[in-house]
Design a protein around this motif. Structure first.
Motif, PDB file in Angstrom:
ATOM      1  N   ALA A  73       0.832  -1.199   0.000  1.00 12.43           N
ATOM      2  CA  ALA A  73       0.000   0.000   0.000  1.00 12.43           C
ATOM      3  C   ALA A  73       0.870   1.254   0.000  1.00 12.43           C
ATOM      4  N   THR A  74       0.388   2.301  -0.679  1.00 12.79           N
ATOM      5  CA  THR A  74       1.069   3.592  -0.658  1.00 12.79           C
ATOM      6  C   THR A  74       0.617   4.368   0.571  1.00 12.79           C
ATOM      7  N   VAL A  75       1.563   4.839   1.362  1.00 12.67           N
ATOM      8  CA  VAL A  75       1.264   5.617   2.554  1.00 12.67           C
ATOM      9  C   VAL A  75       2.051   6.918   2.497  1.00 12.67           C
ATOM     10  N   VAL A  76       1.755   7.802   3.428  1.00 13.62           N
ATOM     11  CA  VAL A  76       2.465   9.079   3.541  1.00 13.62           C
ATOM     12  C   VAL A  76       3.081   9.169   4.927  1.00 13.62           C
ATOM     13  N   LEU A  77       4.329   9.567   4.970  1.00  8.13           N
ATOM     14  CA  LEU A  77       5.041   9.756   6.236  1.00  8.13           C
ATOM     15  C   LEU A  77       5.163  11.251   6.503  1.00  8.13           C
ATOM     16  N   LYS A  78       4.807  11.649   7.713  1.00  8.43           N
ATOM     17  CA  LYS A  78       4.879  13.064   8.080  1.00  8.43           C
ATOM     18  C   LYS A  78       5.826  13.248   9.250  1.00  8.43           C
ATOM     19  N   GLN A  79       6.773  14.147   9.076  1.00 12.53           N
ATOM     20  CA  GLN A  79       7.733  14.470  10.123  1.00 12.53           C
ATOM     21  C   GLN A  79       7.118  15.508  11.064  1.00 12.53           C
ATOM     22  N   VAL A  80       7.067  15.188  12.365  1.00 13.38           N
ATOM     23  CA  VAL A  80       6.500  16.093  13.363  1.00 13.38           C
ATOM     24  C   VAL A  80       7.569  16.414  14.402  1.00 13.38           C
ATOM     25  N   LEU A  81       7.796  17.708  14.634  1.00 13.62           N
ATOM     26  CA  LEU A  81       8.760  18.145  15.652  1.00 13.62           C
ATOM     27  C   LEU A  81       8.015  18.448  16.941  1.00 13.62           C
ATOM     28  N   ARG A  82       8.384  17.780  18.008  1.00 12.85           N
ATOM     29  CA  ARG A  82       7.720  18.002  19.307  1.00 12.85           C
ATOM     30  C   ARG A  82       7.828  19.462  19.749  1.00 12.85           C
ATOM     31  N   THR A  83       8.970  20.099  19.495  1.00  6.67           N
ATOM     32  CA  THR A  83       9.165  21.470  19.953  1.00  6.67           C
ATOM     33  C   THR A  83       8.252  22.456  19.233  1.00  6.67           C
ATOM     34  N   GLU A  84       7.872  22.142  17.984  1.00  7.55           N
ATOM     35  CA  GLU A  84       7.008  23.037  17.231  1.00  7.55           C
ATOM     36  C   GLU A  84       5.532  22.702  17.393  1.00  7.55           C
ATOM     37  N   HIS A  85       5.209  21.425  17.452  1.00  4.06           N
ATOM     38  CA  HIS A  85       3.820  20.986  17.568  1.00  4.06           C
ATOM     39  C   HIS A  85       3.714  19.907  18.645  1.00  4.06           C
ATOM     40  N   PRO A  86       3.792  20.320  19.914  1.00  2.56           N
ATOM     41  CA  PRO A  86       3.859  19.345  21.007  1.00  2.56           C
ATOM     42  C   PRO A  86       2.599  18.516  21.212  1.00  2.56           C
ATOM     43  N   TYR A  87       1.451  18.962  20.671  1.00  8.14           N
ATOM     44  CA  TYR A  87       0.199  18.250  20.924  1.00  8.14           C
ATOM     45  C   TYR A  87      -0.316  17.470  19.712  1.00  8.14           C
ATOM     46  N   GLU A  88       0.353  17.598  18.571  1.00  9.53           N
ATOM     47  CA  GLU A  88      -0.199  17.015  17.334  1.00  9.53           C
ATOM     48  C   GLU A  88      -0.365  15.504  17.423  1.00  9.53           C
ATOM     49  N   VAL A  89       0.661  14.808  17.863  1.00 11.02           N
ATOM     50  CA  VAL A  89       0.593  13.344  17.909  1.00 11.02           C
ATOM     51  C   VAL A  89      -0.460  12.891  18.911  1.00 11.02           C
ATOM     52  N   ALA A  90      -0.510  13.535  20.078  1.00  9.78           N
ATOM     53  CA  ALA A  90      -1.463  13.135  21.113  1.00  9.78           C
ATOM     54  C   ALA A  90      -2.907  13.375  20.671  1.00  9.78           C
ATOM     55  N   ILE A  91      -3.188  14.543  20.093  1.00 12.36           N
ATOM     56  CA  ILE A  91      -4.557  14.862  19.691  1.00 12.36           C
ATOM     57  C   ILE A  91      -4.985  14.006  18.509  1.00 12.36           C
ATOM     58  N   THR A  92      -4.093  13.837  17.532  1.00 13.34           N
ATOM     59  CA  THR A  92      -4.433  12.981  16.392  1.00 13.34           C
ATOM     60  C   THR A  92      -4.668  11.549  16.854  1.00 13.34           C
ATOM     61  N   GLY A  93      -3.828  11.082  17.771  1.00 16.78           N
ATOM     62  CA  GLY A  93      -4.000   9.734  18.300  1.00 16.78           C
ATOM     63  C   GLY A  93      -5.305   9.580  19.063  1.00 16.78           C
ATOM     64  N   PHE A  94      -5.687  10.606  19.810  1.00 15.93           N
ATOM     65  CA  PHE A  94      -6.946  10.565  20.550  1.00 15.93           C
ATOM     66  C   PHE A  94      -8.135  10.486  19.607  1.00 15.93           C
ATOM     67  N   LEU A  95      -8.148  11.330  18.580  1.00 15.84           N
ATOM     68  CA  LEU A  95      -9.298  11.393  17.673  1.00 15.84           C
ATOM     69  C   LEU A  95      -9.413  10.154  16.786  1.00 15.84           C
ATOM     70  N   THR A  96      -8.314   9.418  16.627  1.00 15.34           N
ATOM     71  CA  THR A  96      -8.358   8.214  15.794  1.00 15.34           C
ATOM     72  C   THR A  96      -8.103   6.952  16.614  1.00 15.34           C
ATOM     73  N   SER A  97      -8.348   7.045  17.921  1.00 11.83           N
ATOM     74  CA  SER A  97      -8.159   5.884  18.804  1.00 11.83           C
ATOM     75  C   SER A  97      -9.178   4.802  18.494  1.00 11.83           C
ATOM     76  N   GLU A  98      -8.945   3.612  19.028  1.00  7.30           N
ATOM     77  CA  GLU A  98      -9.814   2.468  18.754  1.00  7.30           C
ATOM     78  C   GLU A  98     -11.266   2.765  19.104  1.00  7.30           C
ATOM     79  N   SER A  99     -11.482   3.500  20.185  1.00 10.52           N
ATOM     80  CA  SER A  99     -12.849   3.763  20.635  1.00 10.52           C
ATOM     81  C   SER A  99     -13.577   4.792  19.774  1.00 10.52           C
TER      82      SER A  99
END
Length: 368
Positions: free
Chosen positions: A84-110
């Motif tokens: 499958a073709t996917v996209v990789l996105k580089q995220v810097l914690r210092t610039e966007h400290p909440y991006e991974v957590a919020i994205t993970g929350f909104l797309t969590s299993e529940s």
């Protein structure tokens, strides 16, 4: 008095046509690690890459491996496990400290199985081994939501329905996106582009040997997604009215930001953002959507407190959809700048498509 070294900015190494730029070099240097994690980059980003145009004819931009990344923080890859073709996105914690957590929350299993969820799915989060500041989000390949163009009123209405529904889902979970624009709403292209397209040249096939062929949204409906939660914030409703300092995103026309930079409620700003997307991408580009003008005008009015909530937007839009006949939804969506020749061709093509879709029972409102 400053010395020459203090007053002269450092020189940026010149890049020959077709060579890797600084961002691309980072991906090349991590190609082996990414392959070990199950993601294979295109030949251009492999350590042993030799530009193919050196042994051929033509310019570098005519070759598949001569295409630079449109955005240095994003790159396409093949998932080795299934191709499958996917996209990789580089995220810097210092610039966007909440991006991974919020994205993970909104797309969590529940939450990801909720049909109203239109947040970009995250397949995996990779931690760069030698730099704790950099994480890699693994996402599906998406495409700009307005490309190819909308052909019927029903196709545009269905986009609005999904966009409003998706923002309602985000707000119901106490998250303000804070950066909605035509750049941050995309669509799953697989129904329209079964053979996909080149990541850096979306109008061409993956091997750049021809034009990427596609179907219409009416024949094969698509799902739309919100992306880029780098500026998003999650609020605790028990902590009182949500307040955050304004931060400029892709849409720099927000009225309240031009009056004050003091803390304000970010949820009405999201209403402005999504309303402005509909206004600029649909109402200003196409004829035949005038029935949406009053609602959009309320969404983008200058005073934030007078804008409807997303719940009110969804309710009013459902009433609008209910007032539209099947034939109104099937009617052609004409662009405002088309000339008489283009109009004549498109009218004839639309008539034949409509007859075909009626005969094969394709609904006028193309829900995925």
């Amino acid at each position: 008095m400053s010395t020459p070294s203090e007053s002269t900015p450092p020189e940026i190494p010149s890049i020959k046509p077709g060579e890797l730029d600084q961002d691309e070099v980072w991906w090349r240097d991590h190609q082996v690690w990414l392959q070990e994690r199950g993601y294979l980059l295109r030949p251009r980003y492999r350590p042993d890459w030799v530009p193919s145009w050196l042994a051929g004819k033509g310019k570098y931009y005519d070759y598949e491996d001569g295409q630079r990344l449109p955005h240095g923080q994003l790159i396409d890859a093949m998932r080795v496990a299934d191709g499958a073709t996917v996209v990789l996105k580089q995220v810097l914690r210092t610039e966007h400290p909440y991006e991974v957590a919020i994205t993970g929350f909104l797309t969590s299993e529940s939450l990801k199985s909720n049909p109203k969820n239109h947040c970009v799915p995250i397949h995996e989060v990779l931690q760069v081994p030698e730099d704790g500041n950099i994480q890699i989000l693994v996402m599906p390949l998406l495409r700009k939501f307005y490309d190819p163009r909308f052909l019927t009123v029903g196709e545009a209405v269905e986009f609005c329905r999904q966009a409003f529904e998706g923002l309602q889902f985000i707000h119901e979970h106490h998250v303000a996106h804070r950066d909605i624009s035509d750049l941050n709403i995309m669509m799953d292209p697989r129904p329209l582009f079964p053979q996909l397209f080149h990541f850096a040249r979306p109008s061409e096939t993956q091997d750049m040997r021809g034009t990427a062929r596609y179907y219409t949204r009416t024949r094969y409906p698509v799902k739309y997604y919100f992306i880029d939660f780098g500026l998003s914030r999650k609020f605790d409703p028990a902590a009182g009215p949500p307040r955050s300092r304004p931060i400029w995103g892709g849409d720099r026309s927000v009225p309240e930001f031009h009056r004050s930079l003091g803390p304000c409620d970010p949820f009405p700003t999201d209403i402005y953002y999504i309303g402005n997307v509909v206004r600029t991408v649909l109402l200003q580009e196409y004829r035949g959507l005038d029935f949406m003008q009053p609602l959009v005008d309320e969404m983008v009015q200058t005073e934030p407190g007078k804008r409807p909530t997303i719940q009110e937007v969804v309710s009013r839009f459902e009433l609008l959809m209910g007032s539209l006949s099947t034939w109104r939804l099937r009617s052609r969506l004409a662009t405002r700048n088309e000339n008489w020749l283009i109009r004549s061709i498109r009218v004839i093509a639309h008539a034949f498509r409509t007859i075909f879709y009626v005969l094969i029972f394709r609904p006028a409102l193309p829900k995925p």
